[in-house]
Write a protein that holds these residues in place. Structure first.
Motif, PDB file in Angstrom:
ATOM      1  N   ILE A  44       0.866  -1.179   0.000  1.00 33.05           N
ATOM      2  CA  ILE A  44       0.000   0.000   0.000  1.00 33.05           C
ATOM      3  C   ILE A  44       0.900   1.225   0.000  1.00 33.05           C
ATOM      4  O   ILE A  44       1.900   1.275   0.726  1.00 33.05           O
ATOM      5  N   HIS A  45       0.564   2.223  -0.795  1.00 39.06           N
ATOM      6  CA  HIS A  45       1.332   3.473  -0.801  1.00 39.06           C
ATOM      7  C   HIS A  45       0.876   4.326   0.381  1.00 39.06           C
ATOM      8  O   HIS A  45      -0.171   4.112   0.937  1.00 39.06           O
ATOM      9  N   GLY A  46       1.646   5.311   0.719  1.00 39.73           N
ATOM     10  CA  GLY A  46       1.300   6.144   1.866  1.00 39.73           C
ATOM     11  C   GLY A  46       2.043   5.660   3.083  1.00 39.73           C
ATOM     12  O   GLY A  46       2.631   4.584   3.095  1.00 39.73           O
ATOM     13  N   SER A  47       1.998   6.445   4.116  1.00 38.25           N
ATOM     14  CA  SER A  47       2.762   6.093   5.316  1.00 38.25           C
ATOM     15  C   SER A  47       1.834   5.570   6.416  1.00 38.25           C
ATOM     16  O   SER A  47       0.693   6.017   6.537  1.00 38.25           O
ATOM     17  N   PRO A  48       2.338   4.631   7.202  1.00 38.71           N
ATOM     18  CA  PRO A  48       1.545   4.106   8.319  1.00 38.71           C
ATOM     19  C   PRO A  48       1.171   5.201   9.331  1.00 38.71           C
ATOM     20  O   PRO A  48       0.142   5.121   9.979  1.00 38.71           O
ATOM     21  N   HIS A  52      -2.893   5.518   9.379  1.00 31.75           N
ATOM     22  CA  HIS A  52      -2.817   4.508  10.438  1.00 31.75           C
ATOM     23  C   HIS A  52      -4.026   3.573  10.458  1.00 31.75           C
ATOM     24  O   HIS A  52      -3.876   2.388  10.725  1.00 31.75           O
ATOM     25  N   GLU A  53      -5.217   4.044  10.137  1.00 29.14           N
ATOM     26  CA  GLU A  53      -6.399   3.173  10.137  1.00 29.14           C
ATOM     27  C   GLU A  53      -6.301   2.113   9.042  1.00 29.14           C
ATOM     28  O   GLU A  53      -6.651   0.956   9.253  1.00 29.14           O
ATOM     29  N   VAL A  54      -5.820   2.520   7.874  1.00 25.27           N
ATOM     30  CA  VAL A  54      -5.662   1.587   6.751  1.00 25.27           C
ATOM     31  C   VAL A  54      -4.640   0.519   7.109  1.00 25.27           C
ATOM     32  O   VAL A  54      -4.880  -0.681   6.920  1.00 25.27           O
ATOM     33  N   TYR A  55      -3.504   0.946   7.641  1.00 22.22           N
ATOM     34  CA  TYR A  55      -2.452  -0.010   7.992  1.00 22.22           C
ATOM     35  C   TYR A  55      -2.873  -0.915   9.144  1.00 22.22           C
ATOM     36  O   TYR A  55      -2.544  -2.098   9.162  1.00 22.22           O
ATOM     37  N   ALA A  56      -3.609  -0.374  10.110  1.00 25.05           N
ATOM     38  CA  ALA A  56      -4.097  -1.199  11.221  1.00 25.05           C
ATOM     39  C   ALA A  56      -5.037  -2.285  10.692  1.00 25.05           C
ATOM     40  O   ALA A  56      -4.933  -3.451  11.094  1.00 25.05           O
ATOM     41  N   LYS A  57      -5.908  -1.918   9.772  1.00 24.45           N
ATOM     42  CA  LYS A  57      -6.829  -2.888   9.175  1.00 24.45           C
ATOM     43  C   LYS A  57      -6.044  -3.939   8.378  1.00 24.45           C
ATOM     44  O   LYS A  57      -6.330  -5.128   8.453  1.00 24.45           O
ATOM     45  N   PHE A  58      -5.031  -3.488   7.652  1.00 21.39           N
ATOM     46  CA  PHE A  58      -4.205  -4.404   6.856  1.00 21.39           C
ATOM     47  C   PHE A  58      -3.445  -5.376   7.758  1.00 21.39           C
ATOM     48  O   PHE A  58      -3.413  -6.580   7.503  1.00 21.39           O
ATOM     49  N   TYR A  59      -2.827  -4.867   8.818  1.00 23.79           N
ATOM     50  CA  TYR A  59      -2.069  -5.734   9.722  1.00 23.79           C
ATOM     51  C   TYR A  59      -2.985  -6.737  10.423  1.00 23.79           C
ATOM     52  O   TYR A  59      -2.622  -7.903  10.588  1.00 23.79           O
ATOM     53  N   ALA A  60      -4.175  -6.305  10.833  1.00 31.60           N
ATOM     54  CA  ALA A  60      -5.135  -7.218  11.460  1.00 31.60           C
ATOM     55  C   ALA A  60      -5.556  -8.302  10.464  1.00 31.60           C
ATOM     56  O   ALA A  60      -5.673  -9.481  10.823  1.00 31.60           O
ATOM     57  N   LEU A  61      -5.758  -7.898   9.220  1.00 32.24           N
ATOM     58  CA  LEU A  61      -6.129  -8.849   8.169  1.00 32.24           C
ATOM     59  C   LEU A  61      -5.024  -9.883   7.960  1.00 32.24           C
ATOM     60  O   LEU A  61      -5.297 -11.090   7.931  1.00 32.24           O
ATOM     61  N   THR A  62      -3.788  -9.442   7.821  1.00 30.62           N
ATOM     62  CA  THR A  62      -2.693 -10.388   7.572  1.00 30.62           C
ATOM     63  C   THR A  62      -2.489 -11.319   8.759  1.00 30.62           C
ATOM     64  O   THR A  62      -2.170 -12.490   8.572  1.00 30.62           O
ATOM     65  N   GLU A  63      -2.705 -10.813   9.943  1.00 30.04           N
ATOM     66  CA  GLU A  63      -2.585 -11.668  11.131  1.00 30.04           C
ATOM     67  C   GLU A  63      -3.655 -12.761  11.113  1.00 30.04           C
ATOM     68  O   GLU A  63      -3.360 -13.937  11.320  1.00 30.04           O
ATOM     69  N   SER A  64      -4.902 -12.388  10.853  1.00 35.13           N
ATOM     70  CA  SER A  64      -5.976 -13.391  10.841  1.00 35.13           C
ATOM     71  C   SER A  64      -5.820 -14.356   9.672  1.00 35.13           C
ATOM     72  O   SER A  64      -6.103 -15.551   9.806  1.00 35.13           O
ATOM     73  N   LEU A  65      -5.336 -13.870   8.527  1.00 33.95           N
ATOM     74  CA  LEU A  65      -5.098 -14.756   7.388  1.00 33.95           C
ATOM     75  C   LEU A  65      -3.963 -15.739   7.685  1.00 33.95           C
ATOM     76  O   LEU A  65      -4.019 -16.895   7.277  1.00 33.95           O
TER      77      LEU A  65
END
Length: 185
Positions: A44-48, A52-65
Motif C-alpha cells: 500500500i502506498h502512503g505512510s503508516p 494509520h487506520e488503513v495499515y491497522a486494518k491491513f495488519y489485522a487482516l494479515t494476522e488473521s489470514l
C-alpha cells in the motif's frame, strides 16, 4: 489526464510504420477487487503514520489470514479467492489514492487479463483484437502517469481505427480518452 493503463500498438505496413495508443478505462465495477488479487498487488502506498487506520486494518487482516493458513490451507485458499477486497466499499476502492501498484496497473497484472466478468476489460480485449487483427504489430504497455508515447498515423489509419472501435463497442468516455491519447503533437 486519467491515471490508467494503455497499449501502444505499432504496425508495419507497406507505407512504413504507424502507431496508435489504446487505453483501458476502468469503470470501477469492483469485479477485480478480490482479497486474493489485493494480496498479490504489492505494498500500500502512503505512510503508516498518516494512514494509520488503513495499515491497522491491513495488519489485522494479515494476522488473521496467517492464523487461517496455519489451521487449514484449503480453507485459506477458498477464503481469499471468494472474498472481496477489505478496502472495497460497494464497488469503489476506499484507499484509491494509496492503493498498491498491482491495483493501479490493472489490467496489466498477474490477475488482470484473466478477469472475465469485467465489461470494461472485455471491451478492451475486443478493441485490441480488432485493431491488431491481420496486422504485423508490436505491443507495449504503458501508464498515463508517465509521458504519453507519441503516435504516428495517417488520417485514413486513424479513421479506420475509430471505425473498428465503434464496430466492436466503445463507450463515449473510452472514445474521448482514445482521442486524447492519440493527439499528434
Amino acid at each position: 489526464m486519467i491515471e490508467t493503463y494503455y497499449v501502444h500498438l505499432e504496425f508495419r505496413a507497406k507505407t512504413g510504420v504507424w502507431s496508435i495508443n489504446l487505453p483501458f478505462l476502468c469503470t470501477k465495477c469492483g469485479v477485480c477487487c478480490t482479497l486474493d488479487d489485493f494480496l498479490v498487488a504489492g505494498k500500500i502506498h502512503g505512510s503508516p503514520q498518516i494512514n494509520h487506520e488503513v495499515y491497522a486494518k491491513f495488519y489485522a487482516l494479515t494476522e488473521s489470514l496467517g492464523e487461517l493458513f496455519e489451521k487449514d490451507e484449503i480453507a485459506y485458499d477458498q477464503y481469499v479467492t471468494r472474498t472481496k477486497c477489505p478496502f472495497q466499499v460497494g464497488t469503489i476502492c476506499s484507499i484509491y489514492e494509496i492503493r498498491p501498484d498491482g491495483c493501479r496497473q490493472f489490467p496489466n497484472t498477474v490477475f488482470g487479463m484473466l478477469s472475465e466478468d469485467c465489461q470494461a476489460l472485455n471491451r478492451f480485449k475486443k478493441q485490441m483484437f480488432a485493431l491488431k487483427r491481420g496486422r504485423v504489430y508490436k505491443e507495449t504497455g504503458h501508464f498515463t502517469v508517465d509521458p504519453i508515447v507519441s503516435v504516428i498515423f495517417s488520417e485514413k489509419q486513424y479513421i479506420n481505427c475509430l471505425d473498428k472501435l465503434r464496430h466492436v463497442g466503445v463507450t463515449e468516455d473510452e472514445l474521448a480518452l482514445f482521442i486524447s491519447l492519440n493527439k499528434i503533437n
